[in-house]
Design a protein around this motif. Structure first.
Motif, PDB file in Angstrom:
ATOM      1  N   ALA A 158     -16.264  -1.214   1.027  1.00 23.44           N
ATOM      2  CA  ALA A 158     -16.030   0.221   1.192  1.00 23.44           C
ATOM      3  C   ALA A 158     -17.003   0.735   2.227  1.00 23.44           C
ATOM      4  O   ALA A 158     -17.911   0.011   2.652  1.00 23.44           O
ATOM      5  CB  ALA A 158     -16.232   0.953  -0.134  1.00 23.44           C
ATOM      6  N   PHE A 159     -16.798   1.971   2.605  1.00 23.00           N
ATOM      7  CA  PHE A 159     -17.723   2.616   3.510  1.00 23.00           C
ATOM      8  C   PHE A 159     -17.830   1.855   4.816  1.00 23.00           C
ATOM      9  O   PHE A 159     -18.904   1.525   5.291  1.00 23.00           O
ATOM     10  CB  PHE A 159     -19.094   2.682   2.822  1.00 23.00           C
ATOM     11  N   GLY A 160     -16.671   1.551   5.380  1.00 21.16           N
ATOM     12  CA  GLY A 160     -16.648   0.849   6.652  1.00 21.16           C
ATOM     13  C   GLY A 160     -17.208  -0.556   6.560  1.00 21.16           C
ATOM     14  O   GLY A 160     -17.683  -1.103   7.541  1.00 21.16           O
ATOM     15  N   ALA A 165      -7.729  -0.208  -3.920  1.00 24.10           N
ATOM     16  CA  ALA A 165      -7.078  -0.633  -2.681  1.00 24.10           C
ATOM     17  C   ALA A 165      -7.810  -1.786  -2.025  1.00 24.10           C
ATOM     18  O   ALA A 165      -9.036  -1.835  -2.040  1.00 24.10           O
ATOM     19  CB  ALA A 165      -7.015   0.542  -1.710  1.00 24.10           C
ATOM     20  N   THR A 168       5.179   6.529   5.230  1.00 26.98           N
ATOM     21  CA  THR A 168       3.765   6.280   5.506  1.00 26.98           C
ATOM     22  C   THR A 168       3.604   5.609   6.870  1.00 26.98           C
ATOM     23  O   THR A 168       4.558   5.067   7.433  1.00 26.98           O
ATOM     24  CB  THR A 168       3.129   5.388   4.424  1.00 26.98           C
ATOM     25  N   CYS A 169       2.373   5.629   7.368  1.00 21.28           N
ATOM     26  CA  CYS A 169       2.018   4.983   8.639  1.00 21.28           C
ATOM     27  C   CYS A 169       2.884   5.475   9.790  1.00 21.28           C
ATOM     28  O   CYS A 169       3.342   4.684  10.629  1.00 21.28           O
ATOM     29  CB  CYS A 169       2.116   3.465   8.545  1.00 21.28           C
ATOM     30  N   SER A 171      -5.033  13.436  -6.200  1.00 22.00           N
ATOM     31  CA  SER A 171      -3.622  13.711  -5.900  1.00 22.00           C
ATOM     32  C   SER A 171      -3.058  14.746  -6.879  1.00 22.00           C
ATOM     33  O   SER A 171      -2.232  15.572  -6.508  1.00 22.00           O
ATOM     34  CB  SER A 171      -2.794  12.428  -5.922  1.00 22.00           C
ATOM     35  N   ILE A 225     -11.683   7.595   6.247  1.00 20.18           N
ATOM     36  CA  ILE A 225     -12.585   6.509   6.655  1.00 20.18           C
ATOM     37  C   ILE A 225     -13.684   6.223   5.639  1.00 20.18           C
ATOM     38  O   ILE A 225     -14.370   5.221   5.745  1.00 20.18           O
ATOM     39  CB  ILE A 225     -13.231   6.774   8.040  1.00 20.18           C
ATOM     40  N   ASP A 226     -13.857   7.085   4.631  1.00 21.10           N
ATOM     41  CA  ASP A 226     -14.901   6.770   3.647  1.00 21.10           C
ATOM     42  C   ASP A 226     -14.398   5.796   2.589  1.00 21.10           C
ATOM     43  O   ASP A 226     -15.146   4.955   2.114  1.00 21.10           O
ATOM     44  CB  ASP A 226     -15.465   8.041   2.996  1.00 21.10           C
ATOM     45  N   GLY A 227     -13.134   5.887   2.227  1.00 20.82           N
ATOM     46  CA  GLY A 227     -12.624   4.986   1.191  1.00 20.82           C
ATOM     47  C   GLY A 227     -11.608   3.989   1.720  1.00 20.82           C
ATOM     48  O   GLY A 227     -11.417   2.927   1.146  1.00 20.82           O
ATOM     49  N   ASP A 228     -10.941   4.318   2.834  1.00 20.24           N
ATOM     50  CA  ASP A 228      -9.893   3.453   3.397  1.00 20.24           C
ATOM     51  C   ASP A 228      -8.832   3.066   2.363  1.00 20.24           C
ATOM     52  O   ASP A 228      -8.304   1.957   2.411  1.00 20.24           O
ATOM     53  CB  ASP A 228     -10.483   2.157   3.979  1.00 20.24           C
ATOM     54  N   THR A 229      -8.526   3.934   1.402  1.00 29.41           N
ATOM     55  CA  THR A 229      -7.582   3.497   0.377  1.00 29.41           C
ATOM     56  C   THR A 229      -6.124   3.761   0.766  1.00 29.41           C
ATOM     57  O   THR A 229      -5.242   3.040   0.325  1.00 29.41           O
ATOM     58  CB  THR A 229      -7.834   4.194  -0.978  1.00 29.41           C
ATOM     59  N   ALA A 230      -5.863   4.810   1.526  1.00 31.83           N
ATOM     60  CA  ALA A 230      -4.485   5.194   1.888  1.00 31.83           C
ATOM     61  C   ALA A 230      -3.644   5.477   0.642  1.00 31.83           C
ATOM     62  O   ALA A 230      -2.436   5.294   0.648  1.00 31.83           O
ATOM     63  CB  ALA A 230      -3.822   4.114   2.753  1.00 31.83           C
ATOM     64  N   GLN A 231      -4.279   5.928  -0.432  1.00 32.24           N
ATOM     65  CA  GLN A 231      -3.555   6.112  -1.691  1.00 32.24           C
ATOM     66  C   GLN A 231      -3.161   7.565  -1.989  1.00 32.24           C
ATOM     67  O   GLN A 231      -2.163   7.803  -2.657  1.00 32.24           O
ATOM     68  CB  GLN A 231      -4.388   5.564  -2.864  1.00 32.24           C
ATOM     69  N   PRO A 244       0.384   2.938  -4.865  1.00 36.51           N
ATOM     70  CA  PRO A 244      -0.106   4.261  -5.260  1.00 36.51           C
ATOM     71  C   PRO A 244       0.959   5.117  -5.950  1.00 36.51           C
ATOM     72  O   PRO A 244       0.634   5.906  -6.835  1.00 36.51           O
ATOM     73  CB  PRO A 244      -0.539   4.910  -3.942  1.00 36.51           C
ATOM     74  N   ARG A 245       2.208   4.964  -5.542  1.00 36.64           N
ATOM     75  CA  ARG A 245       3.270   5.754  -6.201  1.00 36.64           C
ATOM     76  C   ARG A 245       3.394   5.330  -7.660  1.00 36.64           C
ATOM     77  O   ARG A 245       3.533   6.157  -8.553  1.00 36.64           O
ATOM     78  CB  ARG A 245       4.618   5.561  -5.488  1.00 36.64           C
ATOM     79  N   ARG A 270       0.826  -1.208   0.000  1.00 39.08           N
ATOM     80  CA  ARG A 270       0.000   0.000   0.000  1.00 39.08           C
ATOM     81  C   ARG A 270       0.861   1.260   0.000  1.00 39.08           C
ATOM     82  O   ARG A 270       0.350   2.360  -0.152  1.00 39.08           O
ATOM     83  CB  ARG A 270      -0.967  -0.019   1.184  1.00 39.08           C
ATOM     84  N   ASP A 271       2.153   1.104   0.215  1.00 40.54           N
ATOM     85  CA  ASP A 271       3.089   2.229   0.142  1.00 40.54           C
ATOM     86  C   ASP A 271       3.547   2.435  -1.302  1.00 40.54           C
ATOM     87  O   ASP A 271       3.617   3.559  -1.795  1.00 40.54           O
ATOM     88  CB  ASP A 271       4.299   1.908   1.042  1.00 40.54           C
ATOM     89  N   SER A 307       0.500   6.560  -9.637  1.00 43.52           N
ATOM     90  CA  SER A 307       0.637   7.994  -9.870  1.00 43.52           C
ATOM     91  C   SER A 307       1.654   8.269 -10.973  1.00 43.52           C
ATOM     92  O   SER A 307       1.426   9.103 -11.849  1.00 43.52           O
ATOM     93  CB  SER A 307       1.063   8.653  -8.553  1.00 43.52           C
ATOM     94  N   LEU A 310      -6.339   9.227  -8.011  1.00 45.48           N
ATOM     95  CA  LEU A 310      -5.325   9.763  -8.922  1.00 45.48           C
ATOM     96  C   LEU A 310      -5.612  11.233  -9.251  1.00 45.48           C
ATOM     97  O   LEU A 310      -4.729  12.091  -9.158  1.00 45.48           O
ATOM     98  CB  LEU A 310      -5.269   8.931 -10.211  1.00 45.48           C
ATOM     99  N   ARG A 342     -14.099  -4.822  -3.660  1.00 43.13           N
ATOM    100  CA  ARG A 342     -13.616  -4.462  -2.313  1.00 43.13           C
ATOM    101  C   ARG A 342     -14.747  -3.942  -1.447  1.00 43.13           C
ATOM    102  O   ARG A 342     -15.702  -3.350  -1.942  1.00 43.13           O
ATOM    103  CB  ARG A 342     -12.546  -3.378  -2.414  1.00 43.13           C
ATOM    104  N   PRO A 363       0.656   8.829  -0.847  1.00 48.34           N
ATOM    105  CA  PRO A 363       1.742   8.396  -1.728  1.00 48.34           C
ATOM    106  C   PRO A 363       1.601   8.898  -3.174  1.00 48.34           C
ATOM    107  O   PRO A 363       2.600   9.237  -3.812  1.00 48.34           O
ATOM    108  CB  PRO A 363       1.637   6.860  -1.682  1.00 48.34           C
ATOM    109  N   GLN A 364       0.385   8.969  -3.678  1.00 45.70           N
ATOM    110  CA  GLN A 364       0.210   9.448  -5.055  1.00 45.70           C
ATOM    111  C   GLN A 364       0.625  10.910  -5.181  1.00 45.70           C
ATOM    112  O   GLN A 364       1.224  11.319  -6.175  1.00 45.70           O
ATOM    113  CB  GLN A 364      -1.250   9.268  -5.499  1.00 45.70           C
ATOM    114  N   GLN A 401      -5.175   7.335   6.131  1.00 45.37           N
ATOM    115  CA  GLN A 401      -6.252   7.046   5.199  1.00 45.37           C
ATOM    116  C   GLN A 401      -7.527   7.736   5.663  1.00 45.37           C
ATOM    117  O   GLN A 401      -7.637   8.147   6.805  1.00 45.37           O
ATOM    118  CB  GLN A 401      -6.474   5.542   5.036  1.00 45.37           C
TER     119      GLN A 401
END
Lengths: 337, 293
Positions: A148-150, A121, B147-148, B103, B126-132, A109-110, A105-106, A113, B100, A146, B135-136, B124
């Motif tokens: 989503a939304f908790g 994710a 991160t983290c 960012s 809480i609506d998407g939990d992507t953590a993206q 995304p890079r 997850r680190d 991008s 994307l 996936r 980094p992007q 991250q």
């Protein structure tokens, strides 16, 4: 021979040890590649990794690209992104998969991008299908599925217009296939040139404890929730797990209440498990908890509340007090086994 | 010399309070059906920035958010807690952005601020939990990331290095990086300070130059900016020099194909009496089919 349009897996390693999730993903990539009639490729980045690379071929890797460099023994984002981005550009896969680990997850995304492509994710399922949009049909698109939304909804995401389609995938949700020693694949070494400025991070200290709890590998899990009531009563969970030769799990509420340590937590924010038997004791069955255990082959729910949602996914339900049910369970098992 | 700190924050629907009409038919989030809150980990990121400002004199805390006009609430909240500068990045053409496209817009806004040393955001949302997005954004800025992050262990403003402790599976690592760097912050430390009552009085009516009363994105015009500090700056797509093709829907490669509400699977359940005989019978079955033993 370059294999374009492959299904590619980023293989995560540390000190030459390959992460389990990467093998799970290779197994899934094999299935997806067969479906879209392409090859499985994998990228292993590290230092002194030839042996690790060869050990992955039997899981069904056609072409395994290695990038061996002493500065790459441990993951850091900038050089790994450079290396992976170069390999992806060179071999133009149609799909790239990463484990949804801290590292995956680190880096993912890079890369997304840098390449300006889509990324989903923390997927819990991947499928291949068609996608229709504005009168156009895209064939063999990766469905990236996936919560989503908790955890209250399940979303299917696609990124049909740009390649590669990329996803991080949660650990433990894809089945690891058995290795086939006769599988023919090839290890291909990639050359990279890295300059000192490619290494802006330095790891100055690292503390890793081996997990004392092996929930992912457990065939039988006995889990306790807030309904257990106290740390003392939670001993019953330990006793049943011990008697059955299983591992102890817990809901987040039980962990938050201090009944047991976080290593035991099953669910969306804990470990995802798929044991042969899951025994849920005093667990109501929140969406978040179910997301981590509903793939269990058999589920027994024990709860005083007959309306608890956990009963809706259980194969066996017992309405009753754990203090009665668990001793009866242990007694019956000792008598039969 | 002080540091320029930029905190990226997001207003999110409170996913702990989901109701039935939370999703629209097209699969997008019906934000109006949920209470909107400051994304929890972003508050920790803001706190980390305010903590740095206390230790490095002459530092400035800038807070950026991208969202609809209502997202101004998280900027006000940032002012109440001590931010020096806040800006809302808002434009119809940012709507339906995936991580994307988000960012990209954030990168343009950060470059609009100019010089920066540390960019911080929550790990991250809480609506998407992507953590993206963190980094992007770092990749688009061409800077390093950690991160983290649970704790900033050391910050040397003169040597321009930072050491942070980050959580990894089964442990942690301490990573040293040169500045500039982007950090994503977890909720393990930096508990957010409460809003200051004095600042609340000062800023509760903070508004934008372009607005009179309730402001709407239709009020936004190119280059809309406030002269005064400590009020809310508005930037639209032109103000941050963003390419419309890289923003919003056109700039988003991911599409939501469909959404399913989580439905419990209804397999047949066998209810077992809480008696020795019944439990014994169940155990016998499980042993017989090799589930147990």
């Amino acid at each position: 021979m370059a294999a374009k349009n492959s299904v590619m897996v980023f293989v995560q390693q540390d000190d030459g040890k390959v992460a389990e999730v990467s093998i799970e993903l290779i197994s899934k990539a094999r299935e997806l590649a067969n479906r879209v009639k392409s090859k499985v490729t994998a990228v292993l980045v590290g230092s002194g990794i030839r042996k690790a690379a060869e050990s992955l071929i039997p899981y069904g890797v056609d072409h395994l690209y290695t990038v061996d460099h002493k500065g790459l023994a441990h993951y850091t984002p900038v050089p790994y992104t450079r290396v992976l981005t170069d390999v992806i550009k060179k071999y133009a896969p149609q799909i790239v998969l990463y484990g949804a680990t801290t590292t995956g997850r680190d880096i993912a995304p890079r890369i997304a991008s840098a390449l300006r492509v889509g990324l989903t994710a923390d997927c819990t399922d991947l499928q291949i299908g068609d996608y229709q949009s504005k009168g156009q049909t895209y064939q063999n698109v990766l469905y990236q599925i996936r919560p989503a939304f908790g955890g209250n909804i399940i979303a299917t995401i696609v990124s049909p217009e740009r390649k590669p389609q990329m996803a991080t995938v949660r650990e433990g949700v894809m089945k690891m296939s058995d290795p086939d020693p006769s599988f023919k694949g090839e290890v291909i070494e990639e050359k990279v040139e890295l300059k000192p400025e490619d290494f802006p991070s330095e790891i100055v200290e690292r503390v890793k404890q081996e997990k004392l709890v092996n929930l992912k590998g457990a065939q039988i899990i006995v889990s306790g929730g807030i309904g257990v009531g106290s740390k003392e009563t939670f001993q019953l969970i330990h006793q049943l797990a011990h008697a059955l030769g299983g591992e102890v799990g817990a809901s987040r509420a039980a962990v938050d209440a201090g009944y047991v340590s976080k290593d035991h937590q099953v669910g969306q924010t804990g470990t995802t498990v798929r044991p042969r038997l899951y025994i849920a004791c005093g667990i109501s069955g929140s969406v978040q908890h179910r997301a981590g255990m509903d793939e269990s082959a058999r589920i027994i729910a024990i709860n005083t509340d007959p309306e608890a949602p956990i009963f809706q996914i259980a194969n066996y339900g017992i309405v009753g007090d754990l203090k009665e049910v668990i001793p009866r369970f242990i007694k019956a098992f000792r008598a039969k086994a | 010399m002080g540091l320029n700190l930029i905190v990226l924050v997001k207003q999110v629907p409170d996913t702990q309070n989901i109701t039935g009409n939370a999703m629209k038919e097209d699969g997008t989030v019906n934000r109006s059906a949920l209470p909107a809150i400051f994304n929890p980990e972003d508050l920790h990121a803001l706190e980390a920035a305010l903590t740095i400002r206390e230790s490095v004199p002459d530092s400035r805390v800038h807070v950026l958010t991208m969202g609809p006009p209502s997202a101004v609430q998280v900027l006000k909240d940032s002012l109440y807690r001590g931010a020096d500068f806040v800006a809302l990045i808002s434009d119809r053409r940012f709507a339906a952005a995936d991580t994307l496209a988000t960012s990209y817009a954030l990168k343009c806004a950060i470059e609009k601020i100019g010089a920066y040393d540390i960019v911080l955001c929550g790990r991250q949302a809480i609506d998407g939990d992507t953590a993206q997005v963190g980094p992007q954004t770092a990749e688009k800025l061409g800077i390093n990331q950690i991160t983290c992050v649970s704790e900033i262990v050391e910050l040397d403003a003169d040597k321009r290095t930072i050491t942070a402790r980050r959580s990894i599976e089964g442990g942690f690592e301490k990573v040293r990086s040169a500045l500039p760097v982007l950090l994503t912050i977890t909720d393990e430390s930096y508990p957010p300070r409460p809003p200051s009552a004095i600042k609340m009085m000062t800023y509760k009516n903070a508004t934008t130059e372009m607005s009179s009363g309730d402001f709407d994105e239709t009020y936004l015009t190119s280059g809309a900016e406030l002269k005064a500090e400590n009020t809310i700056t508005l930037w639209d797509i032109n103000a941050i020099n963003a390419d419309p093709d890289s923003c919003g829907l056109p700039g988003s490669p991911t599409k939501v194909k469909n959404i399913d509400m989580v439905v419990l699977k209804s397999e047949e359940i066998r209810m077992i009496e809480n008696t020795e005989e019944a439990i014994g019978g169940m155990v016998h079955e499980l042993v017989a089919d090799h589930t147990l033993g």
